[in-house]
Design an enzyme around this catalytic site. Structure first.
Site, PDB file in Angstrom:
ATOM      1  N   LYS A  78      14.878  67.231  31.231  1.00  0.00           N
ATOM      2  CA  LYS A  78      15.287  68.330  32.121  1.00  0.00           C
ATOM      3  C   LYS A  78      16.436  67.870  33.002  1.00  0.00           C
ATOM      4  O   LYS A  78      16.687  66.661  33.140  1.00  0.00           O
ATOM      5  CB  LYS A  78      14.096  68.738  32.978  1.00  0.00           C
TER       6      LYS A  78
ATOM      7  N   ARG B 207       1.540  73.048  42.963  1.00  0.00           N
ATOM      8  CA  ARG B 207       2.850  73.585  42.593  1.00  0.00           C
ATOM      9  C   ARG B 207       2.620  74.537  41.429  1.00  0.00           C
ATOM     10  O   ARG B 207       1.963  75.554  41.613  1.00  0.00           O
ATOM     11  CB  ARG B 207       3.744  72.394  42.213  1.00  0.00           C
TER      12      ARG B 207
ATOM     13  N   TYR C  68      35.248  61.880  58.917  1.00  0.00           N
ATOM     14  CA  TYR C  68      34.914  63.036  59.755  1.00  0.00           C
ATOM     15  C   TYR C  68      33.823  62.700  60.762  1.00  0.00           C
ATOM     16  O   TYR C  68      32.837  62.041  60.438  1.00  0.00           O
ATOM     17  CB  TYR C  68      34.416  64.187  58.884  1.00  0.00           C
TER      18      TYR C  68
ATOM     19  N   MET D 281      33.947  64.956  50.701  1.00  0.00           N
ATOM     20  CA  MET D 281      33.808  65.618  49.401  1.00  0.00           C
ATOM     21  C   MET D 281      34.345  64.764  48.255  1.00  0.00           C
ATOM     22  O   MET D 281      33.750  64.720  47.171  1.00  0.00           O
ATOM     23  CB  MET D 281      34.543  66.965  49.423  1.00  0.00           C
TER      24      MET D 281
HETATM   25  C1  LIG Z   1       9.667  65.767  35.457  1.00  0.00           C
HETATM   26  C2  LIG Z   1       8.315  65.863  34.941  1.00  0.00           C
HETATM   27  C3  LIG Z   1       7.723  64.754  34.305  1.00  0.00           C
HETATM   28  C4  LIG Z   1       8.356  63.375  34.258  1.00  0.00           C
HETATM   29  O1  LIG Z   1       8.204  62.761  35.514  1.00  0.00           O
HETATM   30  P1  LIG Z   1       8.731  61.264  35.787  1.00  0.00           P
HETATM   31  O2  LIG Z   1       8.176  60.918  37.109  1.00  0.00           O
HETATM   32  O3  LIG Z   1      10.229  61.350  35.799  1.00  0.00           O
HETATM   33  O4  LIG Z   1       8.231  60.428  34.683  1.00  0.00           O
HETATM   34  C5  LIG Z   1       6.477  64.934  33.728  1.00  0.00           C
HETATM   35  N1  LIG Z   1       5.858  66.133  33.790  1.00  0.00           N
HETATM   36  C6  LIG Z   1       6.377  67.199  34.416  1.00  0.00           C
HETATM   37  C7  LIG Z   1       5.621  68.480  34.462  1.00  0.00           C
HETATM   38  C8  LIG Z   1       7.625  67.101  35.032  1.00  0.00           C
HETATM   39  O5  LIG Z   1       8.138  68.160  35.669  1.00  0.00           O
END
Ligand SMILES: *Cc1c(COP(=O)(O)O)cnc(C)c1O
Length: 396
Positions: A39, A136, A269, A316
């Site tokens: 992701k 979550r 800045y 930036m």
């Molecule tokens: C991102 C994610 C992972 C991986 O987590 P890491 O700590 O990067 O290994 C696993 N499961 C879900 C649902 C995630 O969102």
């Protein structure tokens, strides 16, 4: 010389490191399978690069948050089993079925998914997510028996095929905290409740990187690992090397300017920093437009054989380091490494300087920084990956 040498800013991505990290983690968790999370553009490394390297390293599954991320992987020819777990009512579940992407379900998604299955006359492959304490995504324990009863009906009617049941940990990066034990207990209860409803998935999965590395009792049938695959440690007190992992991103640029300044010179800045002696300042041509956090203070860079520290606010496009010597030998064009490679500096060091963690540092390296993907089999570059507006830079 590498093909990155003409680039003024570059994130060097090492797919061989990703491949080896997957092999290493797979070695820890066998016989459990490995899903690699790619992701957020492979945590900044390039989702396709990461997915290909992960599959070479033995990843059984690829995981993403959004269906759009999964479709992009399919477009790029990634054929591995794919799971996406974060949806809205605008998510295109029919396209997920057409592209062979499994759907993570926390609750409300089930009815629209069943409608798609009915319309398409095919069972949709789903993984049910139980919230065991993270608060979550995921179905609450209170709603779980009802969700499993409905799942059993839809399974009976041939509308869904339950491939997995999963959960996600809140504090696995702190192995001594007992909330992980509590989450595991709820997960085992959820699996039992599913079984009693007649739902028996092939894949029970819970562990992220920290749990994969520290909790064998959380491996179940598959682990879902992200940050470790990119060679980053999920633990505050352990280095990647101590875990047998190798960072897969090196962030490099070149010195854009060097000047000698008198004591009292203010920097950047807000003039939040003034030098207290005559010194030389080095101008580093990366800023928050490249993903270098504005909030970072006293952040390290390596130039030549030495580590220097940032002074004043990150802007930036640029920030300033104190070269600590009015007669410095550092010159415009000298190579600067922010983290990775042989620098001895890590994304975790930048996280510490910026009140965040290595995850955020690597993931937010911006589109202005071209990714150069090293050859998976050698230390030779092959491919300047497309980064919007980022690949046509003039030599430094
Ligand atoms: C991102 C994610 C992972 C991986 O987590 P890491 O700590 O990067 O290994 C696993 N499961 C879900 C649902 C995630 O969102």
């Amino acid at each position: 010389m590498t093909s990155a040498d003409h680039l003024e800013r570059v994130a060097l991505i090492d797919p061989a490191a990703i491949r080896r990290n997957v092999e290493t983690i797979a070695g820890y968790v066998r016989p459990a399978k490995v899903m690699v999370a790619v992701k957020a553009d492979g945590y900044g490394h390039g989702a396709v690069t990461a997915a290909r390297a992960a599959v070479q390293g033995g990843a059984d599954w690829i995981g993403v948050a959004h269906l759009a991320e999964a479709f992009a992987l399919r477009d790029a020819g990634i054929e591995a089993p794919l799971l996406a777990w974060l949806h809205t009512p605008a998510s295109d579940f029919a396209e997920a079925v057409r592209r062979g992407v499994d759907i993570g379900i926390s609750g409300w998604e089930l009815e629209p998914v069943a409608e798609v299955a009915e319309r398409m006359q095919t069972p949709v492959h789903v993984h049910f997510k139980i919230d065991t304490g993270l608060g979550r995504n995921g179905c609450t324990a209170a709603e779980w028996p009802g969700l499993m009863a409905r799942a059993a009906q839809l399974q009976e009617r041939g509308l869904i095929s339950v491939v997995g049941i999963f959960t996600h940990f809140a504090v696995a990066d702190e192995p001594d905290r007992r909330e992980t034990d509590e989450q595991l207990e709820v997960f085992r209860w959820a699996l039992q409740a599913a079984e009693e409803a007649g739902v028996r998935p092939a894949l029970r999965h819970a562990a992220n990187t920290p749990a994969a590395l520290s909790r064998p009792d959380a491996h179940f049938d598959m682990v879902r690992v992200g940050v470790g695959v990119y060679g980053q440690s999920p633990f505050a007190d352990r280095t990647p090397a101590e875990l047998g992992l190798q960072p897969a991103m090196e962030l490099r640029t070149r010195v854009a300017g060097v000047k000698t300044v008198p004591a009292g010179q203010g920097i950047s800045y807000g003039l939040t920093h003034r030098v207290d002696r005559p010194t030389a300042l080095g101008l580093i041509p990366m800023g928050y437009g490249d993903g270098v956090p504005r909030i970072a203070v006293d952040a390290p860079v390596r130039i030549g054989g030495r580590v220097y520290r940032s002074v004043g606010r990150v802007a930036m496009d640029q920030f300033v380091v104190d070269l600590e010597d009015p007669e410095t030998a550092v010159q415009p064009g000298d190579e600067v490494v922010l983290f990775g490679g042989d620098s001895g500096l890590s994304a975790a060091d930048w996280g510490a300087a910026a009140q965040t963690i290595n995850y955020e540092i690597i993931t937010r390296i911006g589109a202005r920084v071209p990714r150069v993907v090293l050859d998976p089999d050698a230390d030779v570059d092959t491919d300047v990956a497309a980064a919007p507006g980022g690949t046509a830079e003039a030599g430094a």
